[in-house]
Write an enzyme that holds these catalytic residues in place. Sequence first.
Site, PDB file in Angstrom:
ATOM      1  N   TYR A   6     -12.498  14.737 -19.030  1.00 54.36           N
ATOM      2  CA  TYR A   6     -13.208  13.285 -19.276  1.00 54.36           C
ATOM      3  C   TYR A   6     -14.098  13.130 -18.092  1.00 54.36           C
ATOM      4  O   TYR A   6     -13.930  13.967 -16.952  1.00 54.36           O
ATOM      5  CB  TYR A   6     -11.802  12.538 -18.432  1.00 54.36           C
TER       6      TYR A   6
ATOM      7  N   ASP B 191      -3.716  16.329 -17.795  1.00 49.79           N
ATOM      8  CA  ASP B 191      -3.822  14.949 -17.974  1.00 49.79           C
ATOM      9  C   ASP B 191      -3.504  14.373 -19.488  1.00 49.79           C
ATOM     10  O   ASP B 191      -3.933  14.972 -20.491  1.00 49.79           O
ATOM     11  CB  ASP B 191      -5.440  14.344 -17.837  1.00 49.79           C
TER      12      ASP B 191
ATOM     13  N   ARG C 129       0.715  -1.326   0.132  1.00 51.45           N
ATOM     14  CA  ARG C 129       0.241  -0.039  -0.075  1.00 51.45           C
ATOM     15  C   ARG C 129       0.803   1.339   0.256  1.00 51.45           C
ATOM     16  O   ARG C 129       0.438   2.204  -0.406  1.00 51.45           O
ATOM     17  CB  ARG C 129      -0.983   0.094   1.268  1.00 51.45           C
TER      18      ARG C 129
ATOM     19  N   LYS D 276      -4.922   3.158 -20.382  1.00 54.08           N
ATOM     20  CA  LYS D 276      -4.930   3.224 -21.662  1.00 54.08           C
ATOM     21  C   LYS D 276      -3.606   2.863 -22.528  1.00 54.08           C
ATOM     22  O   LYS D 276      -3.117   1.818 -22.779  1.00 54.08           O
ATOM     23  CB  LYS D 276      -5.405   4.726 -22.140  1.00 54.08           C
TER      24      LYS D 276
HETATM   25  C1  LIG Z   1      -9.836   6.802 -18.855  1.00 47.17           C
HETATM   26  C2  LIG Z   1      -9.372   8.235 -18.743  1.00 47.17           C
HETATM   27  C3  LIG Z   1      -9.424   8.489 -17.304  1.00 47.17           C
HETATM   28  C4  LIG Z   1      -9.538   7.764 -16.229  1.00 47.17           C
HETATM   29  O1  LIG Z   1      -8.704   6.645 -16.112  1.00 47.17           O
HETATM   30  P1  LIG Z   1      -9.074   5.283 -15.517  1.00 47.17           P
HETATM   31  O2  LIG Z   1      -7.873   4.520 -15.604  1.00 47.17           O
HETATM   32  O3  LIG Z   1     -10.362   4.707 -15.973  1.00 47.17           O
HETATM   33  O4  LIG Z   1      -9.650   5.575 -13.725  1.00 47.17           O
HETATM   34  C5  LIG Z   1      -8.659   9.794 -17.087  1.00 47.17           C
HETATM   35  N1  LIG Z   1      -8.472  10.620 -17.940  1.00 47.17           N
HETATM   36  C6  LIG Z   1      -8.765  10.517 -19.245  1.00 47.17           C
HETATM   37  C7  LIG Z   1      -8.435  11.227 -20.385  1.00 47.17           C
HETATM   38  C8  LIG Z   1      -9.105   9.255 -19.639  1.00 47.17           C
HETATM   39  O5  LIG Z   1      -9.163   8.816 -20.986  1.00 47.17           O
END
Ligand SMILES: *Cc1c(COP(=O)(O)O)cnc(C)c1O
Length: 385
Positions: free
Chosen positions: A101, A173, A47, A198
């Site tokens: 998002y 992001d 953790r 992703k």
């Molecule tokens: C999918 C996504 C998230 C969230 O990610 P998770 O792994 O599903 O928690 C945040 N920002 C963007 C741009 C995304 O495509």
Amino acid sequence: MHRLNTLLIHAGEAEPRLSGAVSMPIHQSVNYESIHDASYDRITYIRLNNTPNHEVLHAKLAALEGTEAALVTASGMAAISAALLGVLNQGDHMLAHNCLYGGTHSLITEDLPAWGINHDFVDASRPETWEAHLKSSTRVFYVESLSNPLQGVPELEEIVRFCKKHGLLAVIDSTLTSPVNFRPHDLGFDLIVHSATKYLNGHSDIAAGVVLGNKPHLRMIRHRLNHLGGCLDPNSCFLLHRGMKTLALRVERQNETALQLATWLQAQEAVQHVYYAGLPEHPGHERAKKWFRGFGGVLSFELPGSLTATQGFVNRLRLPLQAPSLGGVESLITRPAVTSHAGMTAEQRAAAGIRDGLVRFSVGLEDFEDLRQDFEQALYSQLLA
Ligand SMILES: *Cc1c(COP(=O)(O)O)cnc(C)c1O
């Protein structure tokens, strides 16, 4: 300093390799012996995100993005929530891109206000409008490198300049660009987050996230994450590590295929509009060309007609899977009006530019020619029948 593909393979790896293992072994142990030093700071525990599987990822990811430090998390949302809660306190205010998002949008509008953290949304491509939203309590400007689903490109350099001038943290992001296409730290962003679910992992088989930045910020964010508990387990660490080794190969191919598909779609009479920053007609094209090495693997396009007609087209496609998410090896297709943006009213969607005929496509690693032929039959088989 080595180049991207070399860093993906060698950065952060143990030297010499542990027990000689060429591939980093999974350390499936929650706790570790601490015979010589039992102070809390020295405890190794899953953790606390400090097991050997975490440490190798932190070093590799920091080398890729050119930051001092990195922290992996249980999901992209765990990275975003820990990052914001790590640097913001009760009474603080943030500026946020008005096209985020969905999960991030909900965190900012539904959860953070309950902890006394408030926000104003701004148009990230119109710098002249930002100052009016500034308060003495503003601490953060939060944006996405490429907006979803319309592929907008914010005024990234202006955001960094604005943040420096007003003493704000510039947080981005960078999920859709990935470190292959863009390194936000080189432009001056303070904190970078990714959904590693992703492109970084790339195989649609784990959820993971990462926060990157300087050591003092990462220490605060790690402290917060250790309490919130969103740690990445060693098996997922292993899969993320394995997935990342092919990141550049995958993303470069996805850049290529997406540009070919966008160009082909734009030439089709049955397609009304294509949203892809790689097309010279796209309003963000010049900015993307200046900062990004490639335009990414996600594109959107509009078909004329109703939701039903659009669904008919999507159903006729044979290769792409109809599923949310993006960045995997398999092509995925979604219709934002009935999936990611279904929670909005038709008027809100229209204001955000999300029409009923809009389709979002995440390009996988299939051959371009097979994808093109599939699109062709799905667009025109109706007409020929
Ligand atoms: C999918 C996504 C998230 C969230 O990610 P998770 O792994 O599903 O928690 C945040 N920002 C963007 C741009 C995304 O495509």
